[in-house]
Design a protein around this motif. Structure first.
Motif, PDB file in Angstrom:
ATOM      1  N   VAL A 369       0.879  -1.174   0.000  1.00 13.89           N
ATOM      2  CA  VAL A 369       0.000   0.000   0.000  1.00 13.89           C
ATOM      3  C   VAL A 369       0.911   1.218   0.000  1.00 13.89           C
ATOM      4  O   VAL A 369       1.559   1.509   1.019  1.00 13.89           O
ATOM      5  N   PRO A 370       1.012   1.963  -1.112  1.00 14.22           N
ATOM      6  CA  PRO A 370       1.969   3.073  -1.185  1.00 14.22           C
ATOM      7  C   PRO A 370       1.718   4.150  -0.140  1.00 14.22           C
ATOM      8  O   PRO A 370       2.652   4.739   0.391  1.00 14.22           O
ATOM      9  N   GLN A 371       0.439   4.403   0.154  1.00 12.37           N
ATOM     10  CA  GLN A 371       0.106   5.393   1.177  1.00 12.37           C
ATOM     11  C   GLN A 371      -1.198   4.989   1.844  1.00 12.37           C
ATOM     12  O   GLN A 371      -2.232   4.869   1.185  1.00 12.37           O
ATOM     13  N   VAL A 372      -1.140   4.762   3.151  1.00  8.74           N
ATOM     14  CA  VAL A 372      -2.331   4.386   3.898  1.00  8.74           C
ATOM     15  C   VAL A 372      -3.262   5.589   3.977  1.00  8.74           C
ATOM     16  O   VAL A 372      -2.866   6.657   4.458  1.00  8.74           O
ATOM     17  N   LYS A 373      -4.478   5.420   3.490  1.00  9.10           N
ATOM     18  CA  LYS A 373      -5.461   6.497   3.483  1.00  9.10           C
ATOM     19  C   LYS A 373      -6.575   6.155   4.459  1.00  9.10           C
ATOM     20  O   LYS A 373      -7.271   5.164   4.301  1.00  9.10           O
ATOM     21  N   GLY A 374      -6.753   6.971   5.466  1.00 13.79           N
ATOM     22  CA  GLY A 374      -7.759   6.687   6.482  1.00 13.79           C
ATOM     23  C   GLY A 374      -7.288   5.566   7.389  1.00 13.79           C
ATOM     24  O   GLY A 374      -6.125   5.148   7.365  1.00 13.79           O
ATOM     25  N   ASP A 375      -8.204   5.052   8.178  1.00 14.81           N
ATOM     26  CA  ASP A 375      -7.824   4.000   9.124  1.00 14.81           C
ATOM     27  C   ASP A 375      -8.693   2.764   8.973  1.00 14.81           C
ATOM     28  O   ASP A 375      -8.872   2.004   9.906  1.00 14.81           O
ATOM     29  N   TRP A 376      -9.218   2.545   7.767  1.00 14.26           N
ATOM     30  CA  TRP A 376     -10.034   1.345   7.540  1.00 14.26           C
ATOM     31  C   TRP A 376      -9.168   0.100   7.378  1.00 14.26           C
ATOM     32  O   TRP A 376      -9.649  -1.022   7.551  1.00 14.26           O
ATOM     33  N   LEU A 377      -7.877   0.292   7.057  1.00 14.08           N
ATOM     34  CA  LEU A 377      -7.007  -0.839   6.744  1.00 14.08           C
ATOM     35  C   LEU A 377      -6.646  -1.601   8.011  1.00 14.08           C
ATOM     36  O   LEU A 377      -5.835  -1.146   8.814  1.00 14.08           O
ATOM     37  N   ARG A 378      -7.275  -2.765   8.175  1.00 13.60           N
ATOM     38  CA  ARG A 378      -7.015  -3.594   9.341  1.00 13.60           C
ATOM     39  C   ARG A 378      -7.379  -5.036   9.017  1.00 13.60           C
ATOM     40  O   ARG A 378      -8.066  -5.306   8.034  1.00 13.60           O
ATOM     41  N   VAL A 379      -6.897  -5.942   9.823  1.00 11.78           N
ATOM     42  CA  VAL A 379      -7.226  -7.345   9.638  1.00 11.78           C
ATOM     43  C   VAL A 379      -8.736  -7.528   9.686  1.00 11.78           C
ATOM     44  O   VAL A 379      -9.417  -6.979  10.558  1.00 11.78           O
ATOM     45  N   GLY A 380      -9.267  -8.286   8.731  1.00 14.21           N
ATOM     46  CA  GLY A 380     -10.702  -8.548   8.698  1.00 14.21           C
ATOM     47  C   GLY A 380     -11.476  -7.661   7.750  1.00 14.21           C
ATOM     48  O   GLY A 380     -12.662  -7.907   7.500  1.00 14.21           O
ATOM     49  N   ALA A 381     -10.843  -6.620   7.190  1.00 15.22           N
ATOM     50  CA  ALA A 381     -11.558  -5.729   6.271  1.00 15.22           C
ATOM     51  C   ALA A 381     -11.869  -6.466   4.970  1.00 15.22           C
ATOM     52  O   ALA A 381     -11.046  -7.209   4.435  1.00 15.22           O
ATOM     53  N   LEU A 382     -13.075  -6.238   4.450  1.00 14.77           N
ATOM     54  CA  LEU A 382     -13.526  -6.857   3.206  1.00 14.77           C
ATOM     55  C   LEU A 382     -13.112  -5.959   2.043  1.00 14.77           C
ATOM     56  O   LEU A 382     -13.251  -4.728   2.112  1.00 14.77           O
ATOM     57  N   VAL A 383     -12.607  -6.545   0.961  1.00 15.75           N
ATOM     58  CA  VAL A 383     -12.152  -5.755  -0.185  1.00 15.75           C
ATOM     59  C   VAL A 383     -12.564  -6.426  -1.492  1.00 15.75           C
ATOM     60  O   VAL A 383     -12.697  -7.646  -1.579  1.00 15.75           O
ATOM     61  N   ALA A 384     -12.776  -5.589  -2.497  1.00 14.90           N
ATOM     62  CA  ALA A 384     -12.905  -6.053  -3.876  1.00 14.90           C
ATOM     63  C   ALA A 384     -11.638  -5.614  -4.596  1.00 14.90           C
ATOM     64  O   ALA A 384     -11.226  -4.453  -4.481  1.00 14.90           O
ATOM     65  N   ILE A 385     -10.988  -6.525  -5.306  1.00  4.02           N
ATOM     66  CA  ILE A 385      -9.705  -6.226  -5.931  1.00  4.02           C
ATOM     67  C   ILE A 385      -9.727  -6.662  -7.393  1.00  4.02           C
ATOM     68  O   ILE A 385     -10.356  -7.643  -7.764  1.00  4.02           O
ATOM     69  N   GLN A 386      -9.020  -5.883  -8.205  1.00  7.26           N
ATOM     70  CA  GLN A 386      -8.908  -6.209  -9.632  1.00  7.26           C
ATOM     71  C   GLN A 386      -7.484  -5.908 -10.097  1.00  7.26           C
ATOM     72  O   GLN A 386      -7.063  -4.742 -10.115  1.00  7.26           O
ATOM     73  N   PRO A 387      -6.720  -6.923 -10.452  1.00  3.20           N
ATOM     74  CA  PRO A 387      -5.373  -6.686 -10.970  1.00  3.20           C
ATOM     75  C   PRO A 387      -5.419  -5.910 -12.281  1.00  3.20           C
ATOM     76  O   PRO A 387      -6.385  -5.987 -13.047  1.00  3.20           O
ATOM     77  N   GLU A 388      -4.371  -5.141 -12.530  1.00  2.00           N
ATOM     78  CA  GLU A 388      -4.290  -4.346 -13.753  1.00  2.00           C
ATOM     79  C   GLU A 388      -4.422  -5.252 -14.972  1.00  2.00           C
ATOM     80  O   GLU A 388      -3.775  -6.293 -15.073  1.00  2.00           O
ATOM     81  N   GLY A 389      -5.312  -4.857 -15.869  1.00  2.05           N
ATOM     82  CA  GLY A 389      -5.531  -5.640 -17.087  1.00  2.05           C
ATOM     83  C   GLY A 389      -6.583  -6.712 -16.932  1.00  2.05           C
ATOM     84  O   GLY A 389      -6.969  -7.340 -17.909  1.00  2.05           O
ATOM     85  N   GLY A 390      -7.047  -6.944 -15.696  1.00  2.49           N
ATOM     86  CA  GLY A 390      -8.068  -7.957 -15.470  1.00  2.49           C
ATOM     87  C   GLY A 390      -9.446  -7.441 -15.844  1.00  2.49           C
ATOM     88  O   GLY A 390      -9.687  -6.239 -15.920  1.00  2.49           O
TER      89      GLY A 390
END
Length: 500
Positions: A369-390
């Motif tokens: 994570v180049p720069q942590v934005k806010g304080d939501w980033l913690r163990v257990g957080a749900l995320v949707a992710i898409q690799p570049e080109g996917g």
């Protein structure tokens, strides 16, 4: 550490009666403010000139005694406000971390009086075992509260903790028993306090939720008497540290080089105790006694923490389920249940972030994570992710976080589903009540076992969910609860499909 000069103390707490009066007048209804003031008194008392060592130590202990019920209350408040405001979370964390930082420094300065042979120190040597134990406990608590936010980690605190314990050994006081705090029957020693800190750190708390971190620390405290420490490598001692360095304990991938400060350690008989306790919970679904459990510790959470401790305390390094492959590409990330649902519904969240993938496996991703934005980033957080080109989104969960001082972080993401879908779910038998959630299918397209993520409070034990898609009626029969987070719950279901 600093030595103190002579002279008459010019300090508000120079008189014992005045000190007690000041402590009695601490804010009774504002534990945060009271703890802030107590942190200030630690700093003030440890740096002021003119105190005899015995008097200084007595006052530091008095301040620490006054802090304990307030620290316990704020810890409960911190863990109980998972859905509270970030402002309040930050206020509580700052008060607790700063108190333990100042307490650790103050007690370490007291130890330094003996280390440097200050005038009057030997006259106070009867207080030294308690001083050592409290210095170690305060440093360990500071380490715990750094883990509560997954860093950044100040390794200087390990330098203080290691040197204090080295001095305890050098003075042959490491095994001297003391009553650490008034009103607590449990005895402790400098060795037990050092072992608590070392085995807690060795248990990878960065992979636990805050409530689980607190529970792990309490379980470690109860089992500390079983831990093993030696000055050389031996079977059953998978971790090591060097008391002459500012380093956290490390797993020994190969035997560490001999050194005067080398200490090797492991869980000892506590590892078998942890396994037995976990088996008992699986068999009875009831909480065992003797683990310093508190209200809110569920059998499921205790079992999960015990299994985590068993994994990381094992002499064998934890094996990865899937081989990792190093890659370097960008990753778009949307967070939280709402962010995940909006993204899957082709309305990407405006708060989406760009991270850098560092490695990938069949089970997930490692990312920077180049720069942590806010304080939501913690163990257990749900995320949707898409690799570049996917061209598809993957839903995952943050399993590991390690923040750096430069506002960067490294995270581990477990893949929950590579084919997630937003759907409307109805509770069986409830008319006109539907709830939007995320259907999380596994990798086996023929399996009827699925997971569903919904907002907290929607699931009810034994109650089916229904959905209609593509002209078919899908019935989801619950088989158990899965993960829980601040804004979601995941249930496990068996899916039946019928023609509408």
């Amino acid at each position: 550490m600093k030595l103190f000069g002579g002279g008459k103390p010019d300090h508000p707490m120079a008189d014992a009666k005045d000190a007690r009066r000041i402590l009695e007048q601490l804010p009774a209804q504002d534990a945060v403010k009271a703890l802030d003031e107590l942190a200030h008194w630690h700093e003030s008392l440890s740096l002021a000139e003119g105190f005899a060592p015995a008097q200084r130590i007595e006052l530091l202990v008095l301040v620490d005694d006054a802090a304990q019920p307030r620290a316990r209350k704020l810890t409960r408040d911190y863990l109980g406000q998972a859905l509270g405001s970030r402002f309040q979370e930050n206020r509580l964390w700052t008060a607790l971390h700063e108190y333990w930082r100042q307490a650790g420094l103050a007690f370490a300065r007291g130890v330094d009086l003996f280390l440097q042979g200050a005038k009057g120190a030997e006259a106070a040597r009867g207080t030294l075992p308690l001083l050592l134990a409290r210095a170690l406990r305060a440093a360990a608590q500071q380490i715990k509260w750094m883990h509560m936010r997954y860093g950044p980690y100040d390794y200087a605190v390990w330098g203080v903790l290691n040197r204090v314990y080295a001095f305890a050994e050098a003075r042959r006081l490491a095994q001297v028993s003391v009553t650490l705090y008034p009103g607590l029957n449990a005895q402790s020693t400098p060795t037990l306090e050092f072992a608590r800190a070392a085995l807690f750190s060795a248990a990878a708390p960065e992979g636990l939720l805050p409530a689980e971190i607190d529970l792990a620390e309490r379980i470690v405290g109860e089992l500390a008497g079983h831990f093993a420490i030696a000055a050389a490598p031996a079977p059953g001692l998978p971790y090591w540290t060097d008391l002459d360095k500012s380093m956290a304990p490390q797993r020994a991938l190969q035997p560490p080089a001999p050194a005067p400060g080398l200490r090797c350690f492991g869980a000892g008989p506590a590892l078998e105790e942890v396994k037995l306790l976990a088996e008992r919970i699986r068999a009875t679904d009831a909480l065992p006694s003797g683990l310093n459990l508190v209200q809110g510790d569920s059998p499921e959470m205790v079992l999960e923490v015990l299994e985590h401790l068993s994994l990381y305390w094992s002499p064998q390094s934890p094996e990865r389920k899937h081989q990792r492959h190093r890659v370097s590409s960008l990753l778009t990330v949307a967070s939280g249940l709402k962010g995940v649902m909006d993204t899957l519904a082709a309305a990407p969240a405006s708060t989406a972030e760009t991270w850098v993938i560092e490695n990938v496996s069949a089970g997930g991703f490692g990312a920077l994570v180049p720069q942590v934005k806010g304080d939501w980033l913690r163990v257990g957080a749900l995320v949707a992710i898409q690799p570049e080109g996917g061209n598809n989104w993957v839903v995952g969960m943050i399993r590991r976080v390690s923040k750096n001082a430069g506002q960067q972080a490294r995270v581990g993401i477990q893949t929950l589903s590579r084919v997630p879908a937003v759907s409307q779910f109805a509770v069986s038998g409830a008319r006109n009540i539907t709830e939007q959630g995320v259907l999380l299918r596994g990798n086996d397209p023929g399996s009827s076992d699925v997971q569903i993520a919904l907002r907290p409070g929607v699931f009810a034990p034994g109650q089916n969910l229904e959905a209609t898609r593509d002209g078919r009626r899908h019935i989801y029969m619950p088989t158990g609860f899965g993960e829980r987070g601040e804004d979601y719950e995941i249930g496990r279901f068996r899916e039946l499909v019928r023609e509408s």
